[in-house]
Write a protein that holds these residues in place. Structure first.
Motif, short mmCIF file in Angstrom:
data_model
loop_
_atom_site.label_atom_id
_atom_site.label_comp_id
_atom_site.label_asym_id
_atom_site.label_seq_id
_atom_site.Cartn_x
_atom_site.Cartn_y
_atom_site.Cartn_z
N SER A 1 -25.26 59.18 52.59
CA SER A 1 -26.17 58.31 51.85
C SER A 1 -25.52 57.64 50.64
O SER A 1 -26.17 56.89 49.93
CB SER A 1 -27.39 59.10 51.37
OG SER A 1 -28.02 59.75 52.44
N PHE A 2 -24.25 57.94 50.37
CA PHE A 2 -23.58 57.32 49.22
C PHE A 2 -23.24 55.87 49.51
O PHE A 2 -22.56 55.58 50.49
CB PHE A 2 -22.25 58.02 48.94
CG PHE A 2 -22.40 59.32 48.23
CD1 PHE A 2 -22.65 59.34 46.87
CD2 PHE A 2 -22.28 60.52 48.91
CE1 PHE A 2 -22.77 60.55 46.21
CE2 PHE A 2 -22.40 61.72 48.25
CZ PHE A 2 -22.65 61.74 46.89
N PRO A 3 -23.66 54.96 48.64
CA PRO A 3 -23.13 53.61 48.79
C PRO A 3 -21.63 53.65 48.47
O PRO A 3 -21.20 54.40 47.61
CB PRO A 3 -23.87 52.80 47.72
CG PRO A 3 -24.96 53.68 47.20
CD PRO A 3 -24.57 55.09 47.49
N ALA A 4 -20.85 52.86 49.19
CA ALA A 4 -19.41 52.82 48.92
C ALA A 4 -19.13 51.87 47.77
O ALA A 4 -19.82 50.86 47.59
CB ALA A 4 -18.67 52.37 50.17
N LEU A 5 -18.11 52.19 46.98
CA LEU A 5 -17.76 51.31 45.87
C LEU A 5 -17.04 50.06 46.36
O LEU A 5 -17.23 48.97 45.83
CB LEU A 5 -16.88 52.06 44.86
CG LEU A 5 -16.47 51.28 43.62
CD1 LEU A 5 -17.68 50.91 42.79
CD2 LEU A 5 -15.48 52.08 42.79
N THR A 6 -16.21 50.24 47.38
CA THR A 6 -15.45 49.09 47.90
C THR A 6 -15.66 49.00 49.41
O THR A 6 -16.33 49.82 49.99
CB THR A 6 -13.95 49.27 47.61
OG1 THR A 6 -13.54 50.53 48.14
CG2 THR A 6 -13.66 49.24 46.13
N GLY A 7 -15.08 47.98 50.00
CA GLY A 7 -15.22 47.80 51.45
C GLY A 7 -16.50 47.06 51.78
O GLY A 7 -17.21 46.58 50.90
N PRO A 8 -16.82 46.94 53.08
CA PRO A 8 -18.01 46.17 53.46
C PRO A 8 -19.29 46.82 52.93
O PRO A 8 -19.36 48.04 52.79
CB PRO A 8 -17.97 46.19 54.99
CG PRO A 8 -17.01 47.25 55.38
CD PRO A 8 -16.10 47.50 54.23
N ARG A 9 -20.28 45.97 52.63
CA ARG A 9 -21.56 46.49 52.15
C ARG A 9 -22.42 46.84 53.35
O ARG A 9 -22.83 45.96 54.10
CB ARG A 9 -22.28 45.44 51.31
CG ARG A 9 -21.61 45.20 49.98
CD ARG A 9 -22.66 44.81 48.95
NE ARG A 9 -22.61 43.39 48.63
CZ ARG A 9 -23.32 42.85 47.65
NH1 ARG A 9 -24.14 43.59 46.92
NH2 ARG A 9 -23.24 41.57 47.41
N LYS A 10 -22.69 48.11 53.51
CA LYS A 10 -23.49 48.56 54.66
C LYS A 10 -24.90 48.91 54.22
O LYS A 10 -25.10 49.43 53.14
CB LYS A 10 -22.86 49.82 55.28
CG LYS A 10 -21.67 49.55 56.17
CD LYS A 10 -21.38 50.74 57.08
CE LYS A 10 -21.11 52.01 56.33
NZ LYS A 10 -19.78 52.52 56.33
N GLN A 11 -25.86 48.65 55.09
CA GLN A 11 -27.23 49.09 54.82
C GLN A 11 -27.29 50.61 55.01
O GLN A 11 -26.81 51.14 56.01
CB GLN A 11 -28.19 48.38 55.78
CG GLN A 11 -29.63 48.81 55.67
CD GLN A 11 -30.30 48.34 54.38
OE1 GLN A 11 -29.84 47.39 53.74
NE2 GLN A 11 -31.38 49.01 53.97
N LEU A 12 -27.86 51.32 54.03
CA LEU A 12 -27.98 52.78 54.14
C LEU A 12 -29.44 53.15 54.33
O LEU A 12 -30.33 52.48 53.82
CB LEU A 12 -27.44 53.45 52.88
CG LEU A 12 -25.96 53.23 52.55
CD1 LEU A 12 -25.65 53.76 51.17
CD2 LEU A 12 -25.08 53.90 53.59
N GLU A 13 -29.68 54.21 55.05
CA GLU A 13 -31.07 54.59 55.29
C GLU A 13 -31.47 55.91 54.64
O GLU A 13 -32.62 56.30 54.67
CB GLU A 13 -31.34 54.67 56.80
CG GLU A 13 -31.29 53.33 57.51
CD GLU A 13 -32.13 52.25 56.84
OE1 GLU A 13 -33.13 52.58 56.17
OE2 GLU A 13 -31.76 51.06 56.98
#
Ligand SMILES: Nc1ncnc2c1ncn2[C@@H]1O[C@H](COP(=O)(O)OP(=O)(O)OP(=O)(O)O)[C@@H](O)[C@H]1O
Ligand SMILES: Nc1ncnc2c1ncn2[C@@H]1O[C@H](COP(=O)(O)OP(=O)(O)OP(=O)(O)O)[C@@H](O)[C@H]1O
Ligand code: SF4
Ligand code: SF4
Ligand SMILES: [Mg+2]
Ligand SMILES: [Mg+2]
Lengths: 341, 344
Positions: free
Chosen positions: B274-286
């Motif tokens: 569930s962690f948003p990533a700081l870098t890389g592609p922006r993924k939708q998290l659920e």
């Protein structure tokens, strides 16, 4: 920065000096100094920065809980400090809602959770009738994951955990169908799973219900996840602003770089990294001239200690306040993308 | 000036120290809150120990009982909370059985706590300087002048300019108030320090500086820490072991690095995803679909079963015990206890 956009809030040169408070102490705390930024309608704009740099004060000034020393707060094209000199109108107070940073200090221990959400609904006449009131309260509690709602509504704040209180604050802000929410660290006490739920809710509200958010946080990854634009504050000043993704990949200001280098990144696994130790603590009490980061900056030059750098645009929607960047200048620093994460 | 965190980080993750000597042992702790509809089983059979000089991290779902455990250890829970079972052993004594006099001494000499409500827990009508001075003078034989100097030093350590010593709490930012409370706890240096979300209002730079300072002081004075936070990456860096809570129970406990690299419980795995990533592609998290368990009538069997993507045969009827599946790695999940489930 001059491009025409539909701005719900346009903040210009906002400044707040607090007296130190002592009897003979005439010094002032320069909490917010010449802060300028915009909140485009239906967007989420993030404010990050050092603890004590003026983020909460900026939000409290915009919501008019306190009055600025100088500056403009332009809401829908009008400077509300001029049009409502005697204090915010009821309409403004309904339109601009705040989620307070401290969930333990912002709920009244003598009242139930239900009461906390009912009150703004009644003051701003958003519902009529007992039943509609109750339904709306329950709907709001369910929205923030605090079900079963009838039980939660009957509870007192001390019966809730930190993260549960934080969501009550969010539900309360949502209750009066505001136009803007100033959310001061609204998810800091939530586990990542529930946090993602609240962040997704903010995104949805911005996209579908036309809300705009000022999102104050220390969680830069979450800022990139939900927000369009991120501004960075240091010692009362706004020092950099950029699209959130750009800020993370191409930070320009030396403070922003330091901040990003300190972000623990769970996806990168463990890193052994060097962190710059604090040189001097920046003083906000009658601060010296020049760049407030000078005492800690690895790139400090003579000019930095004398003259406050102006804001320079270095790429579309990306500006920075630092002497390293001349007019239309390019970053003289090595690309920071690979030094992060 | 550059300080290297790397040595601290490396040391922080070396599993359970070989010379593990328990400072405090929590054994089968049970705490209930009497509520209208029944009792909320906020802590239900929790056991773990903290070694001398060890940092144990406690993370997990919001509302899962972390602060309740902290308050039970200090024995400061107020009605309608009741401790219905278990032991909290320190130096062979059970805190839960202590007389008022013993308890006062325990709270005075052996433990200090930074409350989750730290931002709101300072006395609003006293300056932060006076509050630090009072705490220090009550514990040590020093005069007021020395105490004031020490207070200034403590403020510097947590990154507050010493000119703010005569400020009242409302004149400080949220994070500055949190730091003032940390300063008081650090000034006392008892054998056990409990920190409940001490850094929620701190930016990552200040957070790192303070953690480095805590690590330094801990190595010098050898105190132990129970560190409660939602910030898993922070925990991995500073704690030896991490326990994950869900619905009043510990569902997984392991050395920090092991837990991070090899989470076994589906709830822990859900958290990590569930962690948003700081870098890389922006993924939708659920996040983790479904809602937190009702602690008045918790789900039967495994409490996580209504939300678990791996649920199978025994999950909704048999309660999985917390068992050691690898050295020092404990998990409560049927995937790892029965032959039916294959380890993920
Ligand atoms: N009423 C007040 N009187 C004097 N100083 C104040 C007052 N309110 C805030 N300040 C000062 O203004 C500065 C900015 O505070 P603010 O709360 O805006 O910081 P912040 O960026 O929100 O920090 P944090 O991340 O720690 O919450 C701080 O130095 C604080 O001490
Ligand atoms: N005085 C009380 N009366 C009834 N229920 C309570 C009381 N205090 C806490 N609870 C409940 O007990 C559960 C555990 O609360 P606790 O504060 O220990 O959670 P936590 O794990 O610290 O959560 P957070 O991470 O959100 O702070 C929660 O579901 C909470 O609603
Ligand atoms: S203006 Fe000078 S001191 Fe300030 S951040 Fe830029 S280089 Fe560093
Ligand atoms: S015991 Fe079953 S339901 Fe519970 S976590 Fe394991 S697989 Fe999922
Ligand atoms: Mg703040
Ligand atoms: Mg808690």
């Amino acid at each position: 920065m001059s491009e025409q956009r539909d701005l719900v809030l346009d903040i210009k040169n906002l400044t707040k000096h607090f007296p130190m408070g002592g009897m003979r102490d005439t010094r002032k705390v320069h909490a917010v100094e010449d802060v300028t930024f915009a909140l485009p309608r239906t967007e989420i704009v993030t404010l990050v920065g050092e603890s004590g740099s003026g983020k909460s004060t900026t939000a409290r000034l915009i919501s008019r809980l306190i009055e600025p020393t100088s500056g403009e707060v332009i809401y829908n094209g009008k400077d509300v400090l001029k049009t409502q000199p005697g204090g915010a109108s009821l309409e403004y107070r309904g339109d601009i809602q705040m989620v307070f940073q401290d969930p333990f200090g912002s709920l009244n221990p003598a009242h139930t959770i239900g009461y906390h959400i009912e009150r703004p609904l009644l003051i701003h006449k958003k519902v009529s009738g007992r039943k509609a009131l109750k339904d709306r309260v329950h709907e709001l509690l369910d929205t923030v994951g605090l079900g079963p709602a009838d039980e939660t509504a009957a509870k007192f704040p001390y019966e809730l955990s930190g993260g549960q209180r934080q969501r009550v604050g969010f539900a309360r802000a949502l209750s009066v169908e505001p136009k803007v929410i100033l959310a001061d660290e609204p998810v800091s006490m939530l586990d990542v799973s529930i946090r993602v739920g609240v962040l997704n809710l903010m995104k949805r509200l911005a996209e579908d219900s036309g809300l705009s958010f000022l999102y104050i946080t220390h969680d830069i990854a979450s800022a990139r996840y939900i927000s369009d634009h991120t501004n960075v504050m240091y010692a009362g000043r706004m020092v950099e602003g950029a699209p959130s993704d750009t800020l993370v990949h191409e930070p320009a200001h030396p403070y922003t770089r330091l901040l990003l280098s300190a972000v623990p990144n769970p996806h990168a696994g463990l890193r052994t990294q060097e962190t710059q130790a604090r040189g001097e603590i920046p003083s906000l009490i009658d601060p010296p001239p020049g760049c407030p980061f000078a005492a800690r900056c690895p790139h400090v030059m003579d000019v930095c200690r004398q003259i406050m750098p102006g804001a320079v645009t270095i790429a579309p929607h990306h500006w920075v306040r630092c002497h390293l960047y001349g007019d239309g200048g390019e970053s003289p620093l090595p690309n920071a993308a690979n030094s992060v994460g | 000036m550059v300080i290297s965190m790397s040595t601290d980080v490396k040391r922080g993750i070396t599993a359970v120290p070989d010379n593990f000597i328990p400072l405090i042992e929590i054994d089968n702790l049970q705490v209930e809150y009497l509520a209208g509809r029944g009792s909320v089983r906020a802590v239900d059979g929790v056991s773990f120990s903290i070694g001398k000089g060890e940092v144990v991290g406690l993370a997990g779902e919001s509302g899962s009982g972390k602060s309740t455990i902290a308050q039970a250890i200090m024995r400061i829970l107020q009605p309608p909370a009741i401790i219905t079972g278990g032991q909290v052993l320190i130096g062979g004594r059970d805190v839960l059985q202590m007389t008022d006099r013993e308890l006062r001494k325990f709270r005075w000499d052996e433990v200090s706590m930074v409350f989750q409500s730290a931002m709101n827990s300072l006395n609003p009508v006293a300056t932060i300087g006076d509050q630090i001075i009072d705490a220090v003078m009550a514990h040590r034989k020093i005069n007021e002048h020395q105490a004031r100097e020490q207070a200034k030093e403590m403020l510097q350590i947590v990154g507050i300019e010493s000119d703010r010593i005569d400020s009242y709490p409302h004149q400080l930012s949220g994070g500055m108030r949190q730091r003032a409370v940390i300063a008081i706890a650090l000034a006392l240096q008892p054998p056990l320090m409990i920190m409940d979300e001490p850094t929620t209002a701190l930016d990552v730079v200040v957070q790192r500086e303070i953690l480095a300072k805590i690590t330094e002081l801990r190595e010098k004075f050898g105190f132990s820490i129970l560190f409660i936070t939602h910030d898993m990456s922070l925990l991995v860096e500073i704690s030896n072991r991490i326990a994950i809570m869900y619905g009043g129970e510990i569902v997984e406990m392991a050395p920090s690095r092991e837990l991070f690299e090899n989470p076994l419980h589906p709830y822990t795995q859900g958290l990590m995803a569930s962690f948003p990533a700081l870098t890389g592609p922006r993924k939708q998290l659920e996040g983790i679909p479904g809602s937190p368990p009702d602690l008045i009538s918790p789900p039967s069997g495994c409490r996580f079963h209504p939300r678990c993507p791996h649920r199978f045969g025994p999950c909704d009827s048999v309660h999985p015990p917390l068992i050691e599946v690898r050295p020092n790695h404990f998990v409560a999940c049927h995937l790892h206890t029965t032959s039916e489930g294959s380890a993920q």
